[in-house]
Design a protein around this motif. Structure first.
Motif, PDB file in Angstrom:
ATOM      1  N   GLU A 149      14.266   8.251 -29.660  1.00  0.00           N
ATOM      2  CA  GLU A 149      14.242   8.506 -28.208  1.00  0.00           C
ATOM      3  C   GLU A 149      15.648   8.807 -27.677  1.00  0.00           C
ATOM      4  O   GLU A 149      15.844   9.708 -26.856  1.00  0.00           O
ATOM      5  CB  GLU A 149      13.647   7.297 -27.469  1.00  0.00           C
ATOM      6  CG  GLU A 149      12.154   7.105 -27.670  1.00  0.00           C
ATOM      7  CD  GLU A 149      11.784   6.695 -29.087  1.00  0.00           C
ATOM      8  OE1 GLU A 149      12.629   6.040 -29.769  1.00  0.00           O
ATOM      9  OE2 GLU A 149      10.684   7.065 -29.539  1.00  0.00           O
ATOM     10  N   LYS A 208      16.555  12.352 -28.717  1.00  0.00           N
ATOM     11  CA  LYS A 208      15.884  13.366 -27.905  1.00  0.00           C
ATOM     12  C   LYS A 208      16.510  13.464 -26.507  1.00  0.00           C
ATOM     13  O   LYS A 208      16.660  14.567 -25.963  1.00  0.00           O
ATOM     14  CB  LYS A 208      14.395  13.050 -27.802  1.00  0.00           C
ATOM     15  CG  LYS A 208      13.648  13.261 -29.120  1.00  0.00           C
ATOM     16  CD  LYS A 208      12.179  12.864 -29.021  1.00  0.00           C
ATOM     17  CE  LYS A 208      11.483  13.075 -30.351  1.00  0.00           C
ATOM     18  NZ  LYS A 208      10.055  12.679 -30.302  1.00  0.00           N
ATOM     19  N   ALA A 209      16.865  12.323 -25.946  1.00  0.00           N
ATOM     20  CA  ALA A 209      17.523  12.336 -24.628  1.00  0.00           C
ATOM     21  C   ALA A 209      18.850  13.083 -24.711  1.00  0.00           C
ATOM     22  O   ALA A 209      19.213  13.851 -23.811  1.00  0.00           O
ATOM     23  CB  ALA A 209      17.735  10.905 -24.140  1.00  0.00           C
ATOM     24  N   GLU A 213      16.741  22.680 -27.729  1.00  0.00           N
ATOM     25  CA  GLU A 213      15.288  22.618 -27.809  1.00  0.00           C
ATOM     26  C   GLU A 213      14.854  21.884 -29.075  1.00  0.00           C
ATOM     27  O   GLU A 213      15.441  22.057 -30.143  1.00  0.00           O
ATOM     28  CB  GLU A 213      14.689  24.034 -27.800  1.00  0.00           C
ATOM     29  CG  GLU A 213      14.916  24.778 -26.501  1.00  0.00           C
ATOM     30  CD  GLU A 213      14.246  26.142 -26.501  1.00  0.00           C
ATOM     31  OE1 GLU A 213      13.500  26.444 -27.466  1.00  0.00           O
ATOM     32  OE2 GLU A 213      14.455  26.899 -25.538  1.00  0.00           O
ATOM     33  N   ALA A 269      19.580  15.453 -26.857  1.00  0.00           N
ATOM     34  CA  ALA A 269      19.280  16.877 -27.019  1.00  0.00           C
ATOM     35  C   ALA A 269      18.981  17.519 -25.667  1.00  0.00           C
ATOM     36  O   ALA A 269      19.451  18.626 -25.374  1.00  0.00           O
ATOM     37  CB  ALA A 269      18.104  17.054 -27.977  1.00  0.00           C
ATOM     38  N   LYS A 270      18.205  16.838 -24.850  1.00  0.00           N
ATOM     39  CA  LYS A 270      17.903  17.366 -23.508  1.00  0.00           C
ATOM     40  C   LYS A 270      19.187  17.534 -22.697  1.00  0.00           C
ATOM     41  O   LYS A 270      19.384  18.529 -22.004  1.00  0.00           O
ATOM     42  CB  LYS A 270      16.946  16.422 -22.789  1.00  0.00           C
ATOM     43  CG  LYS A 270      15.524  16.437 -23.335  1.00  0.00           C
ATOM     44  CD  LYS A 270      14.639  15.453 -22.573  1.00  0.00           C
ATOM     45  CE  LYS A 270      13.234  15.439 -23.137  1.00  0.00           C
ATOM     46  NZ  LYS A 270      12.365  14.448 -22.449  1.00  0.00           N
ATOM     47  N   GLU A 271      20.065  16.548 -22.814  1.00  0.00           N
ATOM     48  CA  GLU A 271      21.339  16.580 -22.082  1.00  0.00           C
ATOM     49  C   GLU A 271      22.177  17.786 -22.491  1.00  0.00           C
ATOM     50  O   GLU A 271      22.883  18.371 -21.671  1.00  0.00           O
ATOM     51  CB  GLU A 271      22.090  15.272 -22.362  1.00  0.00           C
ATOM     52  CG  GLU A 271      23.404  15.120 -21.623  1.00  0.00           C
ATOM     53  CD  GLU A 271      24.117  13.835 -22.017  1.00  0.00           C
ATOM     54  OE1 GLU A 271      25.365  13.850 -22.123  1.00  0.00           O
ATOM     55  OE2 GLU A 271      23.419  12.818 -22.244  1.00  0.00           O
ATOM     56  N   HIS A 272      22.080  18.185 -23.770  1.00  0.00           N
ATOM     57  CA  HIS A 272      22.864  19.311 -24.287  1.00  0.00           C
ATOM     58  C   HIS A 272      22.048  20.613 -24.352  1.00  0.00           C
ATOM     59  O   HIS A 272      22.490  21.592 -24.956  1.00  0.00           O
ATOM     60  CB  HIS A 272      23.411  18.979 -25.682  1.00  0.00           C
ATOM     61  CG  HIS A 272      24.541  18.005 -25.669  1.00  0.00           C
ATOM     62  ND1 HIS A 272      24.367  16.655 -25.481  1.00  0.00           N
ATOM     63  CD2 HIS A 272      25.891  18.193 -25.814  1.00  0.00           C
ATOM     64  CE1 HIS A 272      25.531  16.043 -25.510  1.00  0.00           C
ATOM     65  NE2 HIS A 272      26.483  16.946 -25.715  1.00  0.00           N
ATOM     66  N   HIS A 273      20.860  20.586 -23.744  1.00  0.00           N
ATOM     67  CA  HIS A 273      20.009  21.790 -23.660  1.00  0.00           C
ATOM     68  C   HIS A 273      19.656  22.340 -25.049  1.00  0.00           C
ATOM     69  O   HIS A 273      19.651  23.553 -25.284  1.00  0.00           O
ATOM     70  CB  HIS A 273      20.679  22.873 -22.813  1.00  0.00           C
ATOM     71  CG  HIS A 273      21.123  22.403 -21.464  1.00  0.00           C
ATOM     72  ND1 HIS A 273      20.240  22.065 -20.462  1.00  0.00           N
ATOM     73  CD2 HIS A 273      22.370  22.162 -20.973  1.00  0.00           C
ATOM     74  CE1 HIS A 273      20.915  21.651 -19.392  1.00  0.00           C
ATOM     75  NE2 HIS A 273      22.213  21.693 -19.673  1.00  0.00           N
TER      76      HIS A 273
END
Length: 496
Positions: A340, A343-344, A352, A346-350
């Motif tokens: 988790e 994944k958070a 996919e 990855a979202k922060e660094h855009h």
């Protein structure tokens, strides 16, 4: 206006083609069918004559090749003959070859294939040439070659009609001659290290050993669906189990994926496996192999490629994937403790990702996004996450990672190597995890190969293995910008 010009050019071309066929018919009617010749004894090539002129001057040689230029001047003419190693001028005089043969020669077309026997000499202008005593038409060209000064420049057409490309662009021929020398040098090196070259099946029931979608077909005789191999790995490991301690194979593999400057659905892979070593041994072998091939084929350990110069002389850099991501992305995955959290991040660094991805998959995505482009000089990236390495031994001190490396040059993956997983219990668990991914929609996941599992249960010694992309190696060593430039017949969409 442009349409009228095209129509005129088409009519002119049709007339030229018609004349060529008429010339052939006339030759055949006169009993001089050029296609009747079945052999011609070639004693020298163009480059050999030029390089050894001091020894060959005055000698009689027989050359053969394609007429690329012809200038008729009354009783004497010149033509350029192109063979495997380049081109050479021939001086053709009526008084030397005879009146009737000279009359025939004057009707030859650019593109015709001829044999010329004559004496090596140098013209008044200093050009090394062959003074023809005999000229034989060995094959008639019924098509028209591209215009001399512009050559064959349409890239799509060059790949589709590689035979014309090789005729018109000498540097293209040199690339493929060099490719052959590179593969020969690889074989010499490995043979000298005690490796045995083997061949394994291309049509397989289970296409494993890599993360890729296979091509599928049906075997009528057995009424079974089969796949084209995506890797050489699993059969070569079976041979290690069988006691063949050092094996390698160079062959085509097939992956049902897209086409770009570095990918072609069928490509040449070299894999080798060595018993009683590990991925550190594969690193040493990789460095030594690259240096040997570069020295043998290029005579240098410096590879110019685009705006860079790759230095094979220095020890190849070594860095873990964790440290590389920390260096170039500023993210320390040692501080990430759950899927988790990854994944958070990855979202922060855009970046996919898919829902099935775990921390190790996310680390690999960060590596691709932030690191690969910086790895210009030869670099071993080591210790990949276990999630993306289903056939690799875990690191004893940190089982979340495996004893694996990828060799990068010019920002490209050039080789992939493991300390091979030889624990059959662990391997079955890895296959089960892969099948779970397959059920979740990962079309590149592996499935369990029961015969391979049986081989592991019989017992495989500690083993190091590596796969080299031959085409990318050739690209770097020939300064070629696209994989299609080093494949004689790259995959192309069919044209009606």
């Amino acid at each position: 206006m442009a349409e009228n010009n095209n129509t005129t050019q088409e009519k002119d071309l049709n007339q030229i083609l018609k004349v060529r066929r008429e010339k052939l018919a006339a030759l055949q009617e006169a009993g001089k069918d050029p296609f009747r010749h079945v052999k011609y004894d070639v004693t020298a090539h163009s480059a050999d004559i030029r390089e050894q002129f001091d020894e060959m001057e005055g000698q009689t040689v027989s050359i053969a090749g394609r007429v690329m230029f012809k200038r008729v001047m009354g009783k004497a003419s010149f033509c350029n003959v192109q063979d495997l190693k380049g081109s050479i001028q021939a001086y053709v005089a009526r008084d030397s070859i005879g009146e009737e043969p000279y009359a025939d020669f004057k009707k030859f077309d650019v593109g015709d294939i001829v044999g010329i026997r004559g004496e090596v000499f140098k013209t008044k202008t200093g050009e090394i040439s062959v003074h023809a005593a005999e000229v034989v038409l060995l094959s008639k060209s019924l098509q028209v070659l591209p215009e001399k000064y512009h050559g064959l420049t349409n890239t799509d057409l060059r790949y589709r009609q590689r035979y014309v490309d090789l005729i018109m662009n000498q540097e293209v021929k040199e690339t493929f001659v060099k490719r052959s020398k590179i593969i020969s040098a690889i074989r010499r090196y490995l043979d000298g290290q005690g490796f045995m070259e083997v061949e394994t099946p291309m049509l397989v029931a289970n296409a494993g050993g890599a993360a890729a979608r296979p091509f599928e077909t049906h075997y009528n005789a057995l009424d079974e669906d089969v796949k084209l191999r995506i890797s050489l790995e699993l059969y070569l490991k079976r041979l290690i189990v069988g006691g063949m301690e050092r094996v390698y194979e160079i062959g085509r593999v097939f992956r049902n994926e897209g086409v770009d400057t570095r990918h072609n659905p069928e490509f040449t892979l070299m894999e080798l496996y060595q018993a009683y070593t590990d991925y550190h041994g594969m690193m040493d072998l990789s460095e030594n192999l690259y240096r040997y091939v570069a020295k043998e084929v290029l005579g240098s350990l410096k590879l110019p490629y685009g705006e860079h110069e790759l230095d094979l002389e220095k020890p190849f850099a070594r860095i873990t994937m964790l440290d590389a991501v920390k260096q170039y992305a500023g993210v320390d995955f040692n501080e990430i403790h759950s899927d988790e959290e990854a994944k958070a991040l990855a979202k922060e660094h855009h970046i996919e990702f898919e829902g099935r991805h775990k921390k190790g998959d996310i680390l690999s995505l960060f590596f691709e996004e932030y690191v690969e482009e910086h790895l210009i000089q030869p670099t071993f990236v080591m210790d990949h996450p276990v999630e993306i390495s289903p056939l690799t031994k875990k690191k004893p001190e940190n089982p979340d990672y495996v004893e694996r490396f990828e060799l990068f040059m010019n920002g490209w993956e050039m080789a992939n190597a493991y300390s091979e997983l030889n624990d059959p219990i662990d391997q079955r668990e890895r296959f089960q995890a892969q099948e779970a991914l397959l059920s979740q929609g990962d079309e590149e996941a592996n499935t369990t190969d029961e015969d391979f599992m049986n081989a592991l249960e019989i017992g495989m010694p500690p083993t190091g293995g590596i796969g080299f992309g031959i085409d990318r190696m050739v690209m770097l060593m020939t300064n070629s910008m696209a994989i299609r430039d080093v494949l004689l017949f790259p995959t192309m969409r069919t044209v009606d």
